[in-house]
Design an enzyme around this catalytic site. Structure first.
Site, PDB file in Angstrom:
ATOM      1  N   HIS A  29       0.835  -1.201   0.000  1.00 47.23           N
ATOM      2  CA  HIS A  29       0.000   0.000   0.000  1.00 47.23           C
ATOM      3  C   HIS A  29       0.873   1.256   0.000  1.00 47.23           C
ATOM      4  CE1 HIS A  29      -3.955  -1.826   1.768  1.00 47.23           C
ATOM      5  NE2 HIS A  29      -3.364  -2.659   0.926  1.00 47.23           N
ATOM      6  N   TYR A 153      -8.609  -8.289  10.136  1.00 40.84           N
ATOM      7  CA  TYR A 153      -8.020  -8.378   8.795  1.00 40.84           C
ATOM      8  C   TYR A 153      -6.503  -8.240   8.946  1.00 40.84           C
ATOM      9  CZ  TYR A 153      -8.474  -8.015   3.677  1.00 40.84           C
ATOM     10  OH  TYR A 153      -8.441  -8.253   2.327  1.00 40.84           O
ATOM     11  N   LYS A 198      -8.546 -13.143   9.367  1.00 39.48           N
ATOM     12  CA  LYS A 198      -8.279 -13.353   7.946  1.00 39.48           C
ATOM     13  C   LYS A 198      -6.883 -12.829   7.645  1.00 39.48           C
ATOM     14  CE  LYS A 198      -9.540 -11.438   3.421  1.00 39.48           C
ATOM     15  NZ  LYS A 198     -10.608 -10.835   2.612  1.00 39.48           N
ATOM     16  N   LYS A 200      -4.196 -11.801   4.726  1.00 39.37           N
ATOM     17  CA  LYS A 200      -3.963 -11.491   3.316  1.00 39.37           C
ATOM     18  C   LYS A 200      -2.681 -12.196   2.893  1.00 39.37           C
ATOM     19  CE  LYS A 200      -5.732  -8.876   0.871  1.00 39.37           C
ATOM     20  NZ  LYS A 200      -6.821  -9.125  -0.097  1.00 39.37           N
ATOM     21  N   ASP A 228      -6.322 -15.497   2.194  1.00 39.45           N
ATOM     22  CA  ASP A 228      -6.704 -14.896   0.911  1.00 39.45           C
ATOM     23  C   ASP A 228      -5.471 -14.479   0.120  1.00 39.45           C
ATOM     24  OD1 ASP A 228      -7.736 -13.435  -1.200  1.00 39.45           O
ATOM     25  OD2 ASP A 228      -8.225 -11.675   0.021  1.00 39.45           O
ATOM     26  N   PRO A 229      -5.020 -15.322  -0.839  1.00 41.24           N
ATOM     27  CA  PRO A 229      -3.849 -14.964  -1.657  1.00 41.24           C
ATOM     28  C   PRO A 229      -4.179 -14.189  -2.927  1.00 41.24           C
ATOM     29  CG  PRO A 229      -4.456 -17.218  -2.092  1.00 41.24           C
ATOM     30  CD  PRO A 229      -5.449 -16.709  -1.066  1.00 41.24           C
ATOM     31  N   ASN A 276     -14.176 -12.671  -3.879  1.00 43.05           N
ATOM     32  CA  ASN A 276     -14.593 -11.326  -4.239  1.00 43.05           C
ATOM     33  C   ASN A 276     -13.916 -10.939  -5.554  1.00 43.05           C
ATOM     34  OD1 ASN A 276     -11.966 -10.723  -2.601  1.00 43.05           O
ATOM     35  ND2 ASN A 276     -12.360  -8.844  -3.738  1.00 43.05           N
ATOM     36  N   HIS A 327     -16.780  -8.294   1.772  1.00 42.80           N
ATOM     37  CA  HIS A 327     -15.397  -7.921   1.475  1.00 42.80           C
ATOM     38  C   HIS A 327     -15.179  -6.476   1.906  1.00 42.80           C
ATOM     39  CE1 HIS A 327     -12.785  -5.808  -1.551  1.00 42.80           C
ATOM     40  NE2 HIS A 327     -11.953  -6.762  -1.206  1.00 42.80           N
ATOM     41  N   ARG A 410      -4.340   4.762  -6.793  1.00 43.02           N
ATOM     42  CA  ARG A 410      -3.657   3.723  -6.028  1.00 43.02           C
ATOM     43  C   ARG A 410      -2.845   2.829  -6.956  1.00 43.02           C
ATOM     44  NH1 ARG A 410      -6.215  -0.793  -1.888  1.00 43.02           N
ATOM     45  NH2 ARG A 410      -4.451  -2.213  -2.012  1.00 43.02           N
TER      46      ARG A 410
END
Length: 431
Positions: A29, A153, A198, A200, A228-229, A276, A327, A410
């Site tokens: 990010h 998360y 969860k 990432k 979640d990959p 998602n 999501h 972004r």
């Protein structure tokens, strides 16, 4: 006296909000992320607020839609979507490209319109609720629960953005190994009371992420865990991870990219698959459900087209025996309030919702929304039950105005290249 629900003005305020160095399969990010705050004013002086993505490609169609709304009724939500369909979108800017901000597959003009109109729909619902003295959940048919559960998360994370990059400081620390992930989970639990987690993934080789989930299972025995990959794995790798973690995972989210690959994994994995990425529009549902590719759809009202579309999605999922949850993108309190209102109206919400909100140190509300025991209490105040902090809004908008354009869209890969100049967005499957 009858309320005058005529829209007299619509204000769009793009902002940049601080974002920690959270890692994903595409990069990291940026230190600030763009959001768009929408205000809809009525003839009676009532203002409703909404929020959505703030990248330039969203701002471009938002502006003509804002102008077209003036003079219409704030209650005309169906007409809002008709207007949005008439707004031109520059296909050359999005067609065939992956949506970095949401990591939700290939972009289309229709998806972008829905992402824009969702923020306007929320603002209109907020204004309508205030005018009628009703909470948004009442406008959606009424709540079936008083509190909505959210999941912690977790992200692999650097301790700080690269040296020399202007950024806000945070106290989360680094998380680049199993011990760091567990420490982060403990901090989430202590601060917010979350009871499900969860992670990432898609950042490190699968064996390292398997070790991290195992460490979480040891530290929080019996608690729901998710990984979640973002489609970073091949079918074979997805099946191997599912076999390794099948006894501890609540579900595996988008291990492979696309409905055909997800269907292959689902047929053999023995672990529910959530998405998602391969189901993000109603048009993508028939193939995915017919092939049994997903067992849980993670709605995001920003790109499904709003709160009412989320309810429609939930109804379709119930019809086909598919689970539903939510999501999260890098959202602020307006979106969290909207998520909570619609989640409160959805029967059979058996999975805790995702939320980035604890990661966001900045907001545009006078009071941050609180998590207690990992849950958010559903507001019964008129509208969304939140109030805009105009000083904070002006401050974050000034940051957007002062930016030279580098952060207004972004780009996680660009942010990664600051630290690793040779970084190239990995091809999929990555492993």
């Amino acid at each position: 006296m009858t309320a005058d629900l005529t829209i007299t003005a619509v204000h769009l305020t793009p902002i940049l909000v601080a974002d920690p160095p959270l890692l994903n399969t595409q990069g990291v990010h940026q230190p600030y992320t763009p959001r768009l705050i929408i205000e809809v004013e009525t003839a009676d002086g009532i203002t409703g607020v909404g929020e959505t993505y703030g990248d330039a490609k969203y701002l471009e169609p938002a502006r003509p839609l804002a102008r077209a709304l003036v003079g219409r009724q704030v209650s005309d939500l169906n007409g809002l979507f008709t207007l949005a369909d008439e707004v031109a979108v520059d296909d050359s800017r999005i067609s065939g490209r992956v949506d970095v901000g949401g990591l939700r597959g290939v972009q289309t003009a229709d998806k972008l319109r829905l992402s824009v109109v969702s923020g306007f729909e929320v603002a209109c619902l907020d204004a309508l609720g205030k005018a009628l003295g009703l909470p948004v959940h009442a406008l959606l048919g009424g709540k079936v629960r008083d509190r909505v559960e959210y999941s912690a998360y977790l992200f692999y994370k650097w301790a700080a953005h690269p040296e020399g990059v202007p950024a806000e400081r945070d106290d989360w620390g680094a998380a680049v190994d199993p011990a760091g992930v567990v420490a982060q989970a403990r901090a989430f639990t202590e601060r917010y009371g979350f009871t499900s987690f969860k992670l990432k993934g898609g950042v490190f080789p699968p064996d390292e992420e398997i070790a991290a989930v195992r460490a979480l299972a040891d530290a929080f025995p019996g608690h729901p865990l998710r990984l979640d990959p973002n489609g970073a794995w091949s079918v074979a790798t997805s099946l191997r991870v599912a076999e390794e973690l099948g006894d501890v995972l609540e579900y595996l989210e988008d291990p492979a990219l696309g409905t055909p690959a997800m269907a292959e994994v689902a047929a053999k994995a023995g672990v529910p698959l959530a998405t998602n990425m391969c189901v993000t529009t109603f048009g993508e549902i028939p193939e995915a459900f017919a092939k049994g590719a997903v067992q849980v759809v993670l709605s995001d009202h920003h790109y499904w087209g709003g709160l009412r579309a989320t309810q429609q999605l939930a109804a379709v999922c119930r019809t086909f025996g598919v689970g539903v949850s939510m999501h999260s993108n890098t959202h602020l309190g307006i979106s969290l309030a909207a998520m909570t209102h619609v989640a409160a109206t959805v029967p059979g919400l058996h999975h805790a919702c995702d939320s980035h909100y604890p990661w966001q140190s900045e907001d545009v509300l006078t009071e941050r929304i609180a998590f207690e025991g990992g849950r958010v209490t559903v507001s019964d105040a008129p509208g969304l039950g939140v109030e805009l902090d105009r000083d904070r809004l002006a401050f974050l908008h000034r940051r957007w105005l002062d930016d030279d354009g580098a952060l207004r869209d972004r780009d996680d890969a660009a942010a990664m290249r600051v630290a690793h100049p040779d970084w190239v967005t990995p091809s999929v499957p990555r492993w």
